[in-house]
Every structure is written in C-alpha cells, then in structure tokens.
Design a protein around this motif. Structure first.
Motif, short mmCIF file in Angstrom:
data_model
loop_
_atom_site.label_atom_id
_atom_site.label_comp_id
_atom_site.label_asym_id
_atom_site.label_seq_id
_atom_site.Cartn_x
_atom_site.Cartn_y
_atom_site.Cartn_z
N SER A 73 1.10 -1.14 0.08
CA SER A 73 0.01 0.46 0.07
C SER A 73 1.04 1.06 -0.05
CB SER A 73 -1.03 -0.20 1.07
OG SER A 73 -1.49 1.20 1.38
N ALA A 75 0.08 4.06 0.07
CA ALA A 75 -0.20 5.33 1.19
C ALA A 75 0.41 4.60 2.61
CB ALA A 75 -2.32 5.02 1.27
N LEU A 76 -0.12 3.43 2.51
CA LEU A 76 0.83 3.45 4.48
C LEU A 76 1.93 3.49 4.03
CD1 LEU A 76 -0.50 -0.10 6.18
CD2 LEU A 76 2.13 0.75 5.08
N GLU A 79 2.63 7.56 4.76
CA GLU A 79 2.41 7.55 5.85
C GLU A 79 3.82 7.39 7.35
OE1 GLU A 79 -0.18 9.39 7.11
OE2 GLU A 79 -1.23 9.83 5.63
N ASP A 239 -15.25 18.90 3.84
CA ASP A 239 -14.79 17.44 4.43
C ASP A 239 -14.09 17.69 5.77
OD1 ASP A 239 -14.40 14.84 4.71
OD2 ASP A 239 -12.56 15.45 3.40
N CYS A 240 -14.38 17.39 7.18
CA CYS A 240 -12.80 17.16 7.48
C CYS A 240 -12.61 15.40 8.09
CB CYS A 240 -13.69 17.37 9.44
SG CYS A 240 -14.91 17.21 10.00
N GLN A 241 -11.24 15.59 8.81
CA GLN A 241 -10.94 14.07 9.32
C GLN A 241 -9.43 14.36 10.64
OE1 GLN A 241 -8.48 13.51 5.73
NE2 GLN A 241 -10.34 11.86 5.44
N PHE A 242 -10.59 13.13 11.16
CA PHE A 242 -10.15 13.56 12.92
C PHE A 242 -8.70 12.27 13.13
CE2 PHE A 242 -14.28 14.55 12.16
CZ PHE A 242 -14.91 15.28 12.36
N LEU A 248 -15.27 8.28 15.62
CA LEU A 248 -15.62 8.42 14.32
C LEU A 248 -17.13 7.95 13.88
CD1 LEU A 248 -12.95 7.33 11.82
CD2 LEU A 248 -13.89 9.95 13.04
N ARG A 270 -8.50 17.85 11.32
CA ARG A 270 -8.38 18.63 9.53
C ARG A 270 -9.19 18.86 9.24
NH1 ARG A 270 -4.34 15.23 6.63
NH2 ARG A 270 -3.91 14.18 8.71
N LEU B 252 -14.12 6.95 6.80
CA LEU B 252 -13.30 7.53 5.50
C LEU B 252 -12.97 9.45 6.24
CD1 LEU B 252 -15.87 7.26 2.84
CD2 LEU B 252 -14.05 6.99 2.31
N GLN B 253 -13.20 9.03 7.25
CA GLN B 253 -13.00 10.98 8.24
C GLN B 253 -11.39 11.12 8.70
OE1 GLN B 253 -16.69 11.29 7.67
NE2 GLN B 253 -15.15 13.12 6.19
N HIS B 254 -11.51 9.66 8.95
CA HIS B 254 -9.49 9.05 9.36
C HIS B 254 -9.03 10.05 8.54
CE1 HIS B 254 -6.33 7.43 11.82
NE2 HIS B 254 -7.42 7.32 12.45
N ASN B 256 -5.69 9.45 9.25
CA ASN B 256 -4.51 8.63 8.02
C ASN B 256 -4.97 8.84 6.74
OD1 ASN B 256 -3.12 6.64 6.99
ND2 ASN B 256 -2.34 6.13 9.09
N SER B 257 -4.36 8.94 5.48
CA SER B 257 -4.87 8.65 4.41
C SER B 257 -4.72 7.26 3.91
CB SER B 257 -3.44 9.49 2.84
OG SER B 257 -2.96 8.35 3.27
N ALA B 258 -3.93 6.32 4.21
CA ALA B 258 -3.75 4.71 4.51
C ALA B 258 -5.07 4.45 4.38
CB ALA B 258 -2.62 4.20 5.02
N VAL B 260 -7.68 5.81 4.52
CA VAL B 260 -9.07 6.38 4.34
C VAL B 260 -8.83 6.48 2.58
CG1 VAL B 260 -9.89 8.75 1.99
CG2 VAL B 260 -9.37 8.79 4.72
N LEU B 261 -8.21 5.38 1.90
CA LEU B 261 -8.21 4.60 1.11
C LEU B 261 -8.24 3.08 1.23
CD1 LEU B 261 -4.77 6.35 -1.61
CD2 LEU B 261 -6.64 6.38 -1.60
#
Lengths: 427, 682
Positions: A73, A75-76, A79, A239-242, A248, A270, B252-254, B256-258, B260-261
């Motif tokens: 991955s 993204a992983l 990150e 959008d927001c992310q936590f 969640l 964010r 989806l609101q996390h 960490n982009s990984a 989310v994806l």
C-alpha cells in the motif's frame, strides 16, 4: 509490506539501515543511490525496478526511504515515513543528518518498536516516550518497573494516552490554523480559493478526560435531507478528518466531536472549506514590458480584514525575468529587495494593520539577449500570518471537559490564518 | 546525546579490542561496553562488515542492561544469517529472555528470534512461540502473531508453521479481546495467504462483522490491516454488502490517508455487490470529499491520491464530477503532482467548465517543464475532440500557442491539430497555411508524420503540397519507419488527387519503399499501393480516399471489468501504475473480483475471472495504444482500434501511453515500473 527502511544523506551515504525481510540485501541501498540521489531529474517519489519499489521522502538534508518487494500500500508506506519524521521531530526536534547521526541508536530502538516485519505497529509518541527515551537509564527503569502498564497502553484501545496524567492546573489550548490557498487569474478572477484548516490542541488535563468539541459549522457532509436551517454565520466545511482519538462512529451518527485527548500537543482535526472564503489580501498588479530591456511593476496591496487586527511577516515574492540585471524598487511600507538567485523581488512587511494599503513600484532592467522567449510570468506569491482571523469564518463554539474527579479546567482558543507559498496571483 | 562522534568507520579488530577491553570491573554501568557496541552498530550501518565480531557480541547477551541487549539483538538480526554455525551460541540467551517475567523483554526476544530464520533458531522458537501466542500479555501475543508470518516467509519456518498448526492458532486469536492482537493476526493471516498456495483467507459475514466491530479500538495501522482483509469477504446478499459498507464508511473521516484509501477500496469493492441505487449514490457522495482532502497532504500522498482518483472517476464518474478546480496545478507543485492533475482535469472537463480549463491549460503551456507543457498542449487538443462545442476555442488557443514559435509547443500542437482535422472534417482547413509556416521546426517523428498526413490529406487544397512532400521525401531513407509510412501514403494520396503533381515523386518513393527499405511493413505497403494503382486506379481511389471513421470520446474509459479489477488494488502500487500487480511484481498474485449471487448485473457483465472474460463482454486488450499513431497516417487500416471496442484514439489515454515511443522522451513521465522481466539481483 515494507521490506527495508533507510535514511541517506545527500551524498548517498547510509545513515540508518534496517532490513525487515529476507527478500532484500543491504546492497539494495546502492540502487537507490544511483537511481535517485545521483539522478538530477527524479520525477516520482516512487520508483519501481523489477519487483523492488523505493518510496522516498526528502526532508532537510536526508532521504527517508522505504523499500518493498510486494504490491504494498503506497499510502501506508508514505504515511509511515511521515510518521517516522513526526516521531523523530518529537524526540530530537529536527530530522537532519546531524541529528540522525547523534541519535542512531535511539532510531534503531524506535524502529524496532514502531514496525515489525514491515508492518507498522504502535506509533503513538506519548506511549513510546513511556519506555523509549533519550536517557537510557530512564528507559531502563520504565521497562523494568512499569512493563505491564506500558504493554497495556501500547496495545489498548486508548493507546495514545496514559491513565496517570496529573496536572495541578488543568488547561487546554486550542489553535485553529488556516492555510489559505488562492489562485487568482491575470484578470483578477478567483480560480480557486479554499482553506486547509488544522485544529491543534495542547491538552494539559489530569486523569482520563472526556472532551466534547463544537464549531460553528453546518456540516454539509452528505447530509441526507436537510436538517433545518442553522444560524447564518455557520460555516460550511467540505470535509473533515480526525485524530485517531475521535470517535468516528459518534461523529457519523450525530456530528458531535467527542474524544479522550492524548496528553500534550496533537492535531485534533483537519478540515477543508471552499465557500465564502474571506481573502485577507487583495492585490492589484500592473506589470508592463515597455521595451525589450525593461519591465515596470506597480503592485498595490490591501489588507482586507478588520483594522483592529494585524498581519505579521507579510512577504510578497514578485518574479522577474531570467535575464534581469538589476531592479530599482520603491515601497511605502516595509523593505523590497531584488534576490537574483531566485529571480524575484522580495517585499517584506513585518507588520500590516487591517484595511491598510501600500504600493510597490519597481523597474527591472534586462540584459539584451539575441533570442528571447516570451517571459512566462510565474505567479506572485504572498505569504502572511494574521492572528485572530479565520479566512473560512470558523469559530470554536465550545470545548467541554468531563473528568470523573470533576475538576474545573481553563480553555484558551487562538486563531491564525496564514499562507506559505499557497497564495498565488498571476499577473 | 552526541553520538555522532561514534558514527565513524573503524576496523573490526580495533572494535573487538575495545569491546574486550571494556571487560573490567571499573566499567561502571557498562558505559564503555555501550560505547563499543554503538560503534559496532554504526559500522554495521555504514556497510562495514562486523560479522567477525560475532562471538564477542554474543558474549554481551548476558549483560542485563536493556540498551545493550537491544544493540546485541540488532546485531544478531543483521549477521545471524551469515553465521549459522555460531548462532546456536545465542539460543540460551534467547530462551531465557523468552521466559523473562517482563513482557517487553519476552516480546523483544520473540521478535528477534523470528527474524533469524535459521533451522536451529526456528526449532528453538517452536515452544516459546506457542506459549507467546497464548501469553497473558497482549504485547507478547501481538508480537507472536507477526512472528508466525515471519516464520512462514522462510523455508524452514514454513514447514514448522504448517506442522505445528500455528495458522490455526492465529485463526483462534482473531477472537482475542485485544484489538491490537486481532489486527496483527489479520495482518499475519493476509500475508500468509498471499504467500501460500494452499492457504486462502476467507471471511464469512460473521467474522467480518466482528472484525469491523474491533476497528474503532484499533490503532490506525491495525485499522488498515483489518480493512484490507475485508476483501477476503465475499458478500452473498446485497444487504450484507450494503450494511458492511455503511459501517466502515465512517473511517473516511480518519486523518491517516492509508485508512481513507483502504476504506475507499473496500467500499468500491462492496459496491459491486449492491443494488440499492440510493445508497450507492450516498456512498459516492461520501467518498468525494476525503479524496479531495488527500490533496492537502504531503506531495507524496497527493500523488498516490491523484493516481487513484484517476482510476476511481473512470469507474464511478459521479464522484468528484463538479470538482475540476481543485485539480488546477499550483505553480510550485512537484512535477509528478502536476502531470497527474492534468489527466484528471481532462477527464473532469465538461461543456460547462471547458473555458476555465482551457485558460488554465494555456497558462501551463508557458511553464518551464517541457513534458508538462507538451501534455498541456496535448490536453487542449483532446478537449477539442471530447467536447465539440469547444473546438473553436481550442483551435484558437492552439494557434496562439504556435505563435510562440517554441519548437516543442509547435510540434505538439500540430500533432493534435491533425486529430482535430479528422474529428471535424471541412471546418478548420483554413488554418493549414499557418501550420505550413512551421515546417522548418519539425524534428520529431510524431509531429512530422502528423504534418505529412495533413499535406497528403489536403494535397488538393495546398497549392505547393507536392513541393513540400518532395522536401520531406528528400530525407526519406534517414527517417524512422513511422515517418516513412506516413510519407508513402501521403504521396499516394497526392498522386490520386493531382496525378501530374506526383508524376515524378510517386515512382521515386515507391522505389525507395520497395527496393531500398529494410522494413518489411514499409516494403509490403509499397508493393500494395503499387499494385493497386497499376491494376485498378478506381479501386485505389476508393480505398485510399475512403471516408475515415470519426474520432470520438464516447468510450472514454478503460474497460469496466478491468477497472473493477484494478480498483481492488486501490492505494497500492498497482493503483499507481494502473497495472495488475502480477504483471510487474514477481511474487504477486492476480486478484479477481469474486463472483457471488449478490454480484450486481452491471459488474457481472464485465466480470474478469481467472479463466478470462465472461462471455458477454469483449475486453479491449489491456495495452491498447493510447494514440493509434501508425493507424492514422495509413488510412488503409480502417477502424481505429482493431476490435471495435473503442473507436476513440484517446479512449485509452488513462495513462497517456504513447506506445510506439512517439513523442520524444515521453515515456519518462508515465509512471511505470521498469524492467519488470528481470528482477534486481541484490
């Protein structure tokens, strides 16, 4: 998953090398040096050669690299590399060649804990600091005496917080920081204007506090149906992310932000907002090329916010043609200087009051060239920070703290809007 | 700590002396030992062979100082493999640590032992590992779970794992009450099933539900492992898919982009098994904003996000359909981000926003990076073809850009203008004169062929087309095959339209093609024209000047079945390269969308199974040329794409692969794995 982790300096020397899997040898680091570090034109953060992929992030004067041999991955991996950088900053403030060399044993120790066989494990700084410290004696004691507390903490449901935090004075600081993105066309039309917001919290709260947090947002997040009208000053968030600590499920069901905070500083959330952005600065540009050897600039800047507020460190970067030989600039406020290395006029204004206006006039002299391509005119960048101002209009409505001992807590909120290369005006 | 001074190269012999010399009673707190070991670790890092010190370092295992222990273990992991005979001397120390009363030490010992896959170590690990999997401390259990996957990766370990039934124990641990243990078990099982031929991870609805319940308490990484494993769950009813997707969509609101994806990957997967259109729209709406938010992350993650967005919007165009502006390039975006954005901009452009996008593209065409500029110009041409109402605007923009006289801009513009001519016959021929002014800058084969095609096609309207073609023919022998083929066809066209003008040129070119060329294609084509013209001039006219099929962008996307398959790779390397991983990674297995009674009809129609494509769908070949370069100037091959699956030359432009190396230097910025055939020998 990740097969190997490396840190390189700019010369391509290995500063940290940790192989997690047997499918690679250390000499794989040579491939990275040849393909990326010695390559002047690297066009991707991911390079795949055969079955081996290199993921790299450049920071200061080092490369932080993950290597995989499988369909990992992406993204992983990134990150994880980002997280490693954050952890390093927290341990030794800055990640660069010197600090890596000064802390290489600690880095190996951390790596052993945060990643196993290429699978990232617990990477919560607060927990890590319980037993991995820069003073080995302290780590030794912690591991010997508090081991079960540590293991429960490292694997438990609230791995980000110790249970025995104590403060004499319970305080929480909230910082709302907005990065304003603007792209304005030559004609003055706003091509895009949006805000990337960050809510940072510094929680110095005892025990295991339950927090509830509220903003003046109308959450437009795919609401099914309309939930009645809310007050007019409500802000639309796209959008927001936590942070990991926010529940969640609860947010999904009733839009409330509830959490048990980590101790100390963390990024609670964010968000993005794209509607009704208050642009803190307006720019009027008049740039002409009256002859082949001269460019004339008139740049008019207006601080477009309340006169009670101030902007700090306003910097305008105004591009000049590549063949510029010299610039004469006049400004009413601040200082303007031509920086030949960057092909820019840099206009610095340490402090600018709201509603204030100022102007720069300048002339750039150009060297004669035989064949001159049209000058591409990169956009003007405005950097700034404006305290107690949010470009999105977002405000913190409340922060409630409940702890079973029932203590009182003091909360502080600050707002800041800033731009760092993201506020661009074409001319 | 200023350990930098220890980070210097030393000789193994000196370091050995230092380590041994530290052996006296005065070494309080083993400070000198520590320093010596640090120097050894530093040298190990620098690639200096420290393996001769093996016995001395193993000696240090007895010192009960954690920092020393960790360094010794690190050393053993690095050099254990190289010293199989001596490694047995460390086993005693390992075993006593495995039985330590401190869980962190037990975990450390299990973690280290399982990283040295040598038969004696593996053998010694069997009992401690079995205990560790049932240890009362979750930290030990979570470490042991990964240790099983580690063993399985090595030959001796794999046998042990199978013989001792460790996989079964892992399966039982899925019911553990500690979320981190569960997550690591899942990670280990997924890893094992990807490696093993006979072990397949299959989750039923019940287990999947339990795993999802654990999500909320897991670390972000644990969430990724669990979400990833959900692809091993095949919904049997629409309801199962719908409920699961709703439950995980909160992720989806996390931050960490990984996370989310991976969530998006699972939701997209589950959508193949849904029927509730309303819910599917809701899910699509939920996925849009988090995808856009990826663009606020670091450039590397932005890049991963963009490559995935490009795939996702082809399969689910409703996501992000109104968001073209967020993909406008910032001046200071890294080049890989800019190029990825450009593709997405093209796809999201519609009649309503085409003016805005064109203005942007024009702006980009004045930037510095040559590849970026070229792609911007090319995108303008593609838009002209995609959106017919914008073609006037596009042509105007292209002409403006040509007036800059920058060679690569001009050449790129000519290439796309040729396609615009094909798409809109008899509309823009008035600009031919402008094009002809730029003949002298053409030095790239693709641009040359395009110009030659135009000259041939409009040879009756361009007064001096015979002279211009003759100029090109002058260097016939030196040209690449692509240009030669184009020239041959163009001269034949000229002859048919204006026989007298080509009276001398045609025989000359035919002779060059048939007698002097080495390329069999060129020779064959030369002979074919020759015979056609001599045996039946009327037929020649009908064939060579036949109506050309219209270019359109109706089938603008990759085949749905392929997309469904690729979307199973969301977030992974496969999604960066838009390729199935088994095509470029030696050990990767192919992944297929599994059939089930719940699979909805739209996904079923395009389903690609391990045995091939389902009978109802015709799949376009995966590497269909983006731009049928060779087929355009030749006119004799009638349909643009051989199987009729897509009649659009830009249809497969998803990754802008210009297959026969058309534009000079183009390949460099198409993200793709290199040298997939042979593996690196390191």
């Amino acid at each position: 998953m990740i097969s190997a982790f490396f840190i390189f300096n700019q010369k391509g020397e290995v500063l940290i090398s940790r192989l997690f899997r047997q499918d690679l040898k250390r000499s794989i680091s040579d491939v990275f040096r040849i393909q990326v570090i010695s390559n002047p034109d690297v066009r991707s953060p991911i390079i795949t050669l055969g079955s081996t992929s290199f993921f790299h992030v450049r920071i200061n004067n080092v490369y932080v690299v993950g290597v995989t041999k499988c369909n990992a991955s992406a993204a992983l991996v990134f990150e994880f590399l980002y997280r490693f950088i954050t952890i390093s900053r927290s341990y030794f403030s800055k990640l660069d060649e010197e600090s890596v060399k000064n802390n290489f044993v600690l880095i190996y120790e951390l790596l052993d804990e945060i990643i196993d066989f290429g699978f990232p494990q617990n990477s919560e700084i607060d927990t890590l600091k319980m037993y991995i410290t820069t003073e080995s004696i302290k780590s030794e004691m912690a591991v010997r005496e508090d081991s079960s507390k540590i293991t429960i903490q490292a694997t438990g449901a609230t791995s980000w917080r110790r249970s025995d935090v104590k403060y004499r004075k319970n305080e929480a600081f909230v910082d709302v920081i907005e990065t304003v993105n603007l792209l304005m066309s030559k004609e003055g039309a706003v091509l895009r204007a949006d805000v990337d917001g960050q809510i940072l919290m510094r929680a110095y709260l005892s025990g295991t506090p339950e927090c509830k947090f509220g903003l003046n947002d109308k959450l437009v997040l795919q609401k099914r149906g309309n939930e009645g009208t809310k007050s007019d000053d409500a802000v639309e968030l796209d959008d927001c992310q936590f942070h990991q600590c926010v529940r969640l499920g609860k947010f999904d069901s009733d839009r409330s932000i509830s959490f048990i905070p980590p101790d100390g500083e963390f990024e609670l959330m964010r968000y993005r907002s794209t509607s009704n952005i208050n642009l803190p600065f307006r720019l009027q540009t008049h740039v002409t090329e009256p002859s082949k050897s001269r460019v004339e600039y008139t740049i008019h800047l207006k601080a477009n916010f309340d006169s009670k507020l101030n902007a700090n460190n306003v910097v305008l970067r105004i591009p000049t043609p590549l063949n510029t030989t010299g610039v004469q600039a006049k400004v009413g406020v601040g200082k303007a200087k031509y920086v030949p290395g960057e092909n820019m006029i840099v206009w610095k204004i340490p402090r600018l009051q709201g509603a204030q206006e100022c102007t720069l006039t300048a002339e750039a002299d150009l060297a004669a060239t035989t064949h001159r391509q049209a000058w591409s005119r990169p956009p003007i960048q405005v950097d700034f920070s404006v305290v107690m101002f949010t470009a999105s209009g977002l405000l913190v409505r409340f922060l409630k703290v409940f702890e079973k001992s029932g203590y009182q807590s003091v909360k502080w909120v600050r707002y800041l809007s800033k731009a760092n290369g993201s506020y661009q005006i074409r001319f | 700590m200023a350990d930098a001074k220890l980070f210097t190269r030393g000789k193994a012999q000196e370091l050995r002396d230092e380590l041994r010399g530290a052996n006296d009673k005065r070494d309080k707190g083993f400070l000198r030992k520590k320093t010596a070991l640090k120097k050894i670790v530093a040298n190990m890092t620098m690639g200096n062979d420290m393996s001769p010190l093996f016995p001395d370092v193993v000696q240090c295992m007895q010192i009960q100082v954690l920092e020393i222990k960790k360094m010794v273990y690190l050393y053993l992991v690095n050099y254990g493999r190289l010293r199989p005979e001596e490694v047995t001397s460390a086993i005693g120390g390992f075993l006593s640590d495995c039985a330590d009363r401190n869980p962190l030490i037990r975990g450390l010992a299990i973690r280290t032992m399982s990283s040295i896959p040598l038969p004696p170590i593996v053998k010694a690990l069997i009992d401690p590992l079995r205990h560790a999997l049932q240890d009362q401390d979750p930290y030990v259990r979570k470490t042991a779970a990964i240790a099983v996957a580690k063993l399985y990766a090595s030959e001796p370990g794999r046998k042990v794992v199978e013989r001792e039934g460790f996989v079964g124990m892992l399966r039982d641990l899925l019911a553990d009450h500690n979320p981190t243990v569960v997550a690591n078990c899942v990670a280990a099982l997924v890893e094992i099933s990807e490696r093993g031929d006979d072990i397949v991870l299959k989750l039923n609805g019940n287990v999947a539900g339990k795993l999802v319940a654990a999500l909320g308490e897991c670390s972000e990484w644990g969430q990724i492992y669990i979400l990833d494993s959900l692809l091993s769950f095949v919904p049997q009813t629409h309801l199962e898919a719908e409920q699961l997707a709703e439950r995980i969509s909160v992720r989806l609101q996390h931050a960490n982009s990984a996370v989310v994806l991976t969530t998006i990957k699972v939701v997209l997967y589950l959508m193949n098994y849904m029927e509730d259109e309303v819910l599917m729209r809701v899910l699509e709406r939920k996925m849009g904003p988090p995808l856009v938010t990826l663009l606020s992350s670091g450039s590397e993650v932005q890049y991963v996000g963009l490559r995935n967005i490009l795939l996702i919007i082809q399969r689910r165009p409703a996501i992000l359909q109104n968001e073209v502006k967020v993909f406008f390039c910032k001046y200071n975006d890294p080049i890989y981000v800019k190029l990825a954005k450009l593709e997405i901009m093209y796809r999201l452009t519609r009649e309503e926003n085409v003016s805005e996008v064109l203005a942007e593209l024009k702006e980009y065409a004045s930037e510095v990076d040559v590849d970026f500029v070229r792609k911007a110009v090319r995108s303008i041409g593609r838009l002209a073809i995609k959106i017919s109402s914008s073609s006037d605007q596009c042509i105007q923009t292209l002409l403006n850009l040509m007036s800059t006289k920058i060679s690569y801009v001009v050449q790129e513009a000519i290439v796309v203008i040729k396609d615009i001519f094909r798409r809109y016959p008899n509309q823009y021929e008035s600009i031919i004169a402008t094009l002809c002014e730029n003949l002298n800058v053409l030095d790239e084969p693709e641009a040359k062929s395009a110009m030659i095609w135009i000259l041939g096609q409009y040879s009756d309207r361009i007064e001096n087309s015979d002279e211009l073609l003759e100029d090109f023919a002058f260097t016939f022998k030196e040209e690449p095959a692509e240009v030669q083929l184009a020239l041959l066809t163009a001269v034949v066209k000229l002859f048919i339209r204006r026989p007298t003008a080509a009276q001398e040129l045609l025989p000359k070119v035919l002779k060059l093609a048939t007698e002097e060329a080495e390329n069999p294609d060129l020779r064959d084509r030369g002979f074919m024209y020759w015979r056609l013209l001599t045996s039946n001039p009327t037929a020649a006219r009908d064939i060579v000047l036949s109506d050309k099929p219209v270019i359109s962008t109706e089938t603008d996307r990759m085949d749905k079945g392929m997309l469904d398959q690729l979307l199973l790779q969301t977030g992974t390397l496969g999604s960066i390269y838009h390729k199935n991983p088994n095509t470029f990674i030696r050990t990767a297995k192919a992944r297929y969308l599994p059939d089930s009674p719940a699979l909805n009809s739209s996904s079923k129609r395009h389903l690609i199974t391990p045995s091939g494509v389902s009978s109802t769908s015709i799949r376009s070949p995966p590497s269909l040329p983006a731009r049928p370069i060779s087929s355009i100037p030749t006119d004799t091959e009638s349909p643009i794409s051989p199987n009729g699956g897509s009649s659009d030359p830009y249809g497969q432009l998803s990754d802008l692969e210009f297959v026969n190396g058309g534009g000079a230097g183009y390949q460099t910025d198409i993200p793709r794995p290199r040298g997939a055939d042979e593996d690196l020998l390191f």
